[in-house]
Design a protein around this motif. Structure first.
Motif, PDB file in Angstrom:
ATOM      1  N   ASN A 769       0.826  -1.208   0.000  1.00 22.62           N
ATOM      2  CA  ASN A 769       0.000   0.000   0.000  1.00 22.62           C
ATOM      3  C   ASN A 769       0.862   1.260   0.000  1.00 22.62           C
ATOM      4  OD1 ASN A 769      -2.336  -1.511  -0.006  1.00 22.62           O
ATOM      5  ND2 ASN A 769      -2.586  -1.419   2.238  1.00 22.62           N
ATOM      6  N   LEU A 770       1.936   1.234   0.790  1.00 19.06           N
ATOM      7  CA  LEU A 770       2.827   2.391   0.831  1.00 19.06           C
ATOM      8  C   LEU A 770       3.518   2.609  -0.511  1.00 19.06           C
ATOM      9  CD1 LEU A 770       4.467   1.924   4.377  1.00 19.06           C
ATOM     10  CD2 LEU A 770       2.785   3.643   3.696  1.00 19.06           C
ATOM     11  N   LYS A 771       3.880   1.503  -1.167  1.00 17.63           N
ATOM     12  CA  LYS A 771       4.525   1.622  -2.472  1.00 17.63           C
ATOM     13  C   LYS A 771       3.564   2.199  -3.500  1.00 17.63           C
ATOM     14  CE  LYS A 771       7.023  -1.085  -5.906  1.00 17.63           C
ATOM     15  NZ  LYS A 771       7.502  -2.437  -6.294  1.00 17.63           N
ATOM     16  N   ARG A 772       2.321   1.762  -3.480  1.00 14.27           N
ATOM     17  CA  ARG A 772       1.318   2.285  -4.409  1.00 14.27           C
ATOM     18  C   ARG A 772       1.094   3.775  -4.176  1.00 14.27           C
ATOM     19  NH1 ARG A 772      -3.961  -0.473  -3.642  1.00 14.27           N
ATOM     20  NH2 ARG A 772      -4.503   0.753  -5.511  1.00 14.27           N
ATOM     21  N   GLU A 773       1.090   4.168  -2.895  1.00 10.17           N
ATOM     22  CA  GLU A 773       0.866   5.587  -2.593  1.00 10.17           C
ATOM     23  C   GLU A 773       2.059   6.424  -3.036  1.00 10.17           C
ATOM     24  OE1 GLU A 773      -0.710   8.294   1.184  1.00 10.17           O
ATOM     25  OE2 GLU A 773      -0.339   6.133   1.413  1.00 10.17           O
ATOM     26  N   ALA A 774       3.269   5.874  -2.898  1.00 10.55           N
ATOM     27  CA  ALA A 774       4.453   6.620  -3.318  1.00 10.55           C
ATOM     28  C   ALA A 774       4.480   6.784  -4.836  1.00 10.55           C
ATOM     29  CB  ALA A 774       5.719   5.900  -2.835  1.00 10.55           C
ATOM     30  N   GLU A 775       3.931   5.837  -5.579  1.00  7.67           N
ATOM     31  CA  GLU A 775       3.939   5.896  -7.037  1.00  7.67           C
ATOM     32  C   GLU A 775       2.667   6.532  -7.590  1.00  7.67           C
ATOM     33  OE1 GLU A 775       4.454   1.836  -8.089  1.00  7.67           O
ATOM     34  OE2 GLU A 775       6.601   1.786  -7.545  1.00  7.67           O
ATOM     35  N   ASN A 776       1.843   7.152  -6.660  1.00  2.51           N
ATOM     36  CA  ASN A 776       0.609   7.829  -7.069  1.00  2.51           C
ATOM     37  C   ASN A 776      -0.348   6.891  -7.810  1.00  2.51           C
ATOM     38  OD1 ASN A 776       1.228  10.352  -5.981  1.00  2.51           O
ATOM     39  ND2 ASN A 776       2.439  10.895  -7.802  1.00  2.51           N
ATOM     40  N   LEU A 777      -0.435   5.650  -7.358  1.00  2.12           N
ATOM     41  CA  LEU A 777      -1.327   4.677  -7.969  1.00  2.12           C
ATOM     42  C   LEU A 777      -2.650   4.581  -7.222  1.00  2.12           C
ATOM     43  CD1 LEU A 777       1.243   1.840  -8.773  1.00  2.12           C
ATOM     44  CD2 LEU A 777       0.366   3.646 -10.293  1.00  2.12           C
ATOM     45  N   CYS A 778      -2.841   5.495  -6.252  1.00  2.00           N
ATOM     46  CA  CYS A 778      -4.095   5.519  -5.501  1.00  2.00           C
ATOM     47  C   CYS A 778      -4.508   6.972  -5.303  1.00  2.00           C
ATOM     48  CB  CYS A 778      -3.944   4.806  -4.164  1.00  2.00           C
ATOM     49  SG  CYS A 778      -2.650   5.492  -3.109  1.00  2.00           S
ATOM     50  N   SER A 779      -5.693   7.159  -4.768  1.00  2.00           N
ATOM     51  CA  SER A 779      -6.185   8.526  -4.564  1.00  2.00           C
ATOM     52  C   SER A 779      -5.397   9.231  -3.465  1.00  2.00           C
ATOM     53  CB  SER A 779      -7.675   8.484  -4.202  1.00  2.00           C
ATOM     54  OG  SER A 779      -7.867   7.745  -2.996  1.00  2.00           O
ATOM     55  N   GLN A 780      -5.605  10.567  -3.369  1.00  2.00           N
ATOM     56  CA  GLN A 780      -4.895  11.348  -2.357  1.00  2.00           C
ATOM     57  C   GLN A 780      -5.605  11.268  -1.021  1.00  2.00           C
ATOM     58  OE1 GLN A 780      -4.797  15.111  -4.427  1.00  2.00           O
ATOM     59  NE2 GLN A 780      -2.666  14.768  -5.060  1.00  2.00           N
TER      60      GLN A 780
END
Length: 956
Positions: A769-780
């Motif tokens: 989840n942290l990796k997805r958030e760092a790569e902007n693959l999820c909402s803000q």
């Protein structure tokens, strides 16, 4: 140890002497008695010495019957034709001299009494000792052309005056010791008063005039309306010798007479002290002549003889003993000097058997380089000239200034009733030299200095055990009306009222109550207390730093420190600031300890689990429970940051103390002109200035705190850790939001809803989840789509608050006993249901489920940010204001650093001003910080457990 009896020479009887080797009384031999000194023996009358080795080692032999006397040296017997003295030696009549040996030293068998030749060609008479003939006193010769002063001529004080001369009135030889209520006839006055006045009047005898003036000074320059005392005789001569002219163009200085008074004209004192400036300016940094007060005194003995010009350096006026360097420090310009001690009466009588009189001047160099003198007036606080003049108080118009003074008078109090000791003595117990700065000067101009003298009358009883407190001081003062602190206080105090009204208005909006009641008035007073404390603090800090900078850094003197008596208002301001700031701090503490807080858990159950139904014996499927540990974790993190500050209190106290005591910054608080951080142990240490102590300590507190905050904000929070931002991030990772209410209808919201839907997961999924958030693959993370803002200021509608309170009533029920298993299961179930209800309600409120209790999100106006209040009332919908500055820290120590810092500074300063110890102030201040931190942590933890249903046993 060894013990021996204490014996004094006065303890030895007439037939005993004081043995200086044994320090005890010893017995004299046969036919011997104690000598006049008491430390040896002499032969009794009618006996001569045969041998003498001192002490009691003498042998006496009785004189023959036909030789009834003993020579003056005591070694021989001799016939005395005209009788014996009490000591058994020969005596002669008046105007005769005693002769015991011939011109070649041969002892005569019978003493001769030779009469001095008083004829016109010789005009001789015996001297005071009766050992030789000398020329008669000139007044005898002038009046009678002989050595006799027979009637009708007048003999007084050893002088002869013609009855035809116009003499001054008959003087009264009394001296009044007003503090003792004692009036006695002085032997000195009895012998010299009338003769000095007559010689001064008739012959303009300079010494006699000075002696008469000295007797007036010994009588405290006071006139007796009923009789002609010393000052009355002096005034009689002064008034009737106007024809002789004046000295040095001084209207009060009559030719041949000493200058005792300025004038008895009312209001003249203010003209003398303020009409003219001293011709020379002074500086703190320059040549030695510019930084020294060069006082010089003309000194006279009691008989009126001029002794010498004396510089005051060397401790001439200081009765307390000290080193030469410390004594001379009294005359360094700008150094406030104080010397206090207690001196035994026996030492005073030994050091000052006869008074010395001083006429004081201040030396300076004129424009032509010529050395000149400026007169220094004296204010005698014991003077009683007339009812018109009272040398007390601050009204100069009632003062009568004088010129001459003395330190100790052990002469006028002798009336021969106690032998060598006077019945009473008069001591200058308090001498103050006041230097006043000319207003608005830029070149160190001063008014003429003023010497204020207060005398103490002492009744002599046992000089060995009696003592007197004496003090000597040099003070510097200026017109403090130039410091516009009162005006600043009035203006800023008025602004504080307006600011407090705005705060009260904002508070009323945030509580949702528009009625002005007693609570509103009380709240206004609390707000005003805090704002007024800030006003007092700004004024006192500004004043302290102003004096510190401008007094210590100036070259040519333009400002002087306020006197201790003038610092009373300043100290009062500090006390007021501390009291009001303490009230504000307690108000802040109570507000934070009664905060409403709730943790909204967004986590939803994952699937279903099989669960046995108690009492029914069947198994049913139910939603999987959501873990409470994330809530406990967030609660603990919140508990940890409650007392976090932007400065380290321990480092702050140690650093301030280090600079004050180790680096020597405390020396800047001394009332001298030096800006050095070090002082020699041999140099004089000036008294502390309370204004400078506050200025130095407050400046250091502020400077070190500013550096700490700068380091914390610029470096530590950016590159090490920012706990406030980390807490917001942790909420988001834990899928928990924080709902805070500091007022009834106002609070803060931290949006911690996870963008990943779940936070109760394993490590692998968390990292993913942290990796997805760092790569902007999820909402803000923001509350609104495509925004990052997670913190908000919340203004609730009245309807929303009422609904919240209904649920909150069951949430805040009485807690059970502190054990892992609660004995009240029913209460626990009610609390659990209330918690779930509140969690569901708040989460649905955030999700806009309740249309009748909806909210909008907007930015605050600039004016709203400046005023710290909301201009729009949430009537129908609540309002969420975007908050990029993490204002929720206002409910923590972190967001109130200014209030805490000012309170610490004032607490430190109050303790220091009371104890005059920076070390004690630092220790007590740190203890105070720890005590309040403990109270804030303990009670804050209880409030957190009460408001969020987090069991206090899990808060560590």
């Amino acid at each position: 140890g060894y013990s021996l009896p204490l014996q004094r020479p006065s303890d030895c009887r007439e037939t005993r002497y004081f043995d200086i080797s044994r320090l005890a009384c010893g017995s004299c031999g046969a036919h011997q008695r104690q000598s006049a000194s008491g430390s040896s023996c002499v032969c009794q009358p009618g006996y001569r010495m045969v041998s003498s080795n001192g002490g009691s080692s003498i042998i006496c032999e009785k004189c023959p019957e036909n030789m009834n006397g003993v020579t003056q040296d005591g070694w021989n017997c001799i016939i005395c034709p005209k009788g014996l003295t009490s000591e058994g030696k020969c005596k002669c009549l008046s105007n005769e001299i005693l002769v015991e040996r011939s011109i070649d030293g041969m002892l005569l068998s019978e003493a001769l009494c030779i009469r001095c030749n008083g004829s016109e060609h010789s005009l001789s008479a015996s001297d005071a000792s009766g050992n030789r003939c000398v020329r008669c006193e000139q007044t005898f010769i002038n009046v009678s052309k002989s050595c006799d002063c027979s009637s009708p001529n007048i003999l007084t004080g050893g002088l002869c005056f013609s009855a035809a001369e116009s003499l001054p009135p008959k003087g009264v030889a009394t001296v009044r010791f007003g503090q003792l209520g004692l009036t006695l006839t002085s032997a000195w006055f009895l012998q010299n008063l009338q003769s000095s006045a007559s010689a001064c009047w008739s012959h303009s005898n300079l010494t006699a005039c000075q002696a008469l003036g000295n007797m007036c000074v010994m009588n405290m320059n006071s006139l007796s309306p009923a009789s002609a005392d010393a000052c009355g005789l002096f005034q009689y001569i002064y008034v009737n010798t106007a024809r002789l002219g004046i000295v040095h163009s001084v209207a009060f200085w009559r030719h041949n007479l000493p200058w005792l008074y300025y004038s008895d004209q009312p209001g003249l004192a203010s003209q003398v002290l303020e009409a003219n400036n001293f011709p020379t300016g002074f500086s703190f940094k320059g040549t030695d002549k510019d930084v020294k007060l060069r006082f010089i005194a003309a000194s006279f003995d009691a008989a009126g003889n001029f002794l010498k010009w004396q510089s005051l350096e060397g401790g001439i006026l200081q009765l307390c003993p000290d080193t030469q360097t410390k004594l001379d420090a009294a005359y360094a310009f700008g150094t406030t000097y104080q010397q206090n001690c207690k001196i035994s009466l026996s030492k005073i009588l030994l050091d000052f058997p006869n008074p010395i009189f001083y006429d004081l001047f201040l030396e300076y160099n004129g424009d032509d380089g010529q050395q000149s003198l400026w007169d220094v007036p004296v204010l005698n606080l014991n003077l009683q000239y007339s009812e018109m003049f009272v040398n007390q108080g601050s009204n100069m118009n009632n003062w009568l200034l004088t010129r001459r003074f003395f330190l100790v008078d052990a002469l006028s109090g002798k009336d021969n009733s106690l032998g060598k000791l006077p019945r009473a003595i008069r001591i200058a117990s308090k001498i103050t030299i006041s230097i006043r700065l000319v207003p608005h000067t830029q070149r160190g101009a001063i008014y003429p200095p003023l010497v204020t003298v207060a005398y103490t009358d002492v009744l002599v009883q046992n000089p060995e055990t009696q003592s007197v407190k004496v003090s000597f001081s040099v003070s510097y003062e200026m017109n403090q009306s130039e410091a516009q602190t009162d005006i600043a206080l009035g203006v800023l105090g008025g602004l504080a009222v307006l600011w407090s009204l705005l705060k009260t208005t904002g508070w009323k909006r945030r509580t949702g109550n528009s009625v002005i009641d007693l609570q509103t008035v009380l709240k206004f007073l609390l707000f005003y207390a805090g704002d007024l404390a800030n006003v007092f603090f700004l004024i006192t800090v500004g004043t302290g730093i102003y004096w510190l900078v401008f007094f210590k850094a100036q070259q040519f003197v333009s400002v002087l420190l306020p006197l201790p008596s003038q610092e009373e208002d300043f100290v009062t301001y500090i006390a007021c600031a501390f009291s009001l700031k303490a009230l504000q701090f307690l108000h802040l503490l109570v507000s934070q300890l009664t905060l409403d807080i709730f943790f909204i858990d967004w986590e939803r159950p994952k699937g279903k689990v099989l669960k046995a139904v108690e009492g029914e014996g069947v198994v049913k499927s139910a939603a999987a429970p959501v873990s409470i540990w994330r809530t406990y974790f967030i609660a603990n993190e919140w508990n940890e940051i409650q007392t976090m500050r932007k400065i380290n209190p321990l480092f702050q106290v140690i650093a301030v103390l280090f600079f004050l005591e180790v680096m020597g910054f405390s020396n800047l608080a001394l009332m001298d002109s030096s800006s050095s951080l070090t002082r020699s142990s041999e140099s004089y240490i000036a008294p502390w200035s309370r204004t400078l102590r506050f200025g130095v300590s407050a400046a250091l507190w502020l400077a070190i705190a500013f550096l700490q905050i700068l380091f914390f904000s610029v470096f530590y929070e950016r590159f090490v850790e920012d706990k406030i931002s980390q807490f917001v991030d942790l909420c988001c990772m834990s899928n928990i939001s924080v709902f805070l209410l500091s007022h009834s209808c106002f609070g803060y919201y931290i949006h911690g809803r996870s963008v990943h839907g779940h936070a109760d997961t394993n490590m692998e999924e968390m990292n993913l989840n942290l990796k997805r958030e760092a790569e902007n693959l999820c909402s803000q993370r923001g509350l609104l789509p495509n925004t990052e803002c997670q913190t908000f200021q919340v203004s609730l509608s009245r309807k929303m608050r009422l609904h919240y309170d209904r649920i909150h009533e069951t949430l805040t029920r009485k807690r059970g006993p502190a054990r892992l298993v609660d004995s009240s299961a029913n209460t626990f179930e009610q609390s659990t249901r209330a918690y779930n209800t509140m969690n569901k309600f708040l989460s649905s409120f955030i999700d806009h489920v309740h249309k009748e209790m909806d909210y909008i999100v907007k930015d605050k106006l600039l004016l709203e940010r400046i005023l710290g209040m909301e201009l729009m009332e949430p009537l129908e919908k609540s309002i969420f204001y975007n908050d990029e500055g993490q204002c929720f820290s206002d409910v923590l120590y972190y967001g109130n650093e200014t209030t805490l810092l000012i309170f610490d500074i004032l607490f430190f300063s109050v303790v220091d001003l009371a104890s005059q110890s920076f070390v004690l102030a630092a220790i007590v201040t740190y203890l105070q910080q720890e005590v309040f931190r403990f109270i804030r942590n303990t009670l804050g933890q209880k409030n957190l457990a009460s408001k969020t249903l987090v069991d206090q046993r899990f808060l560590i």
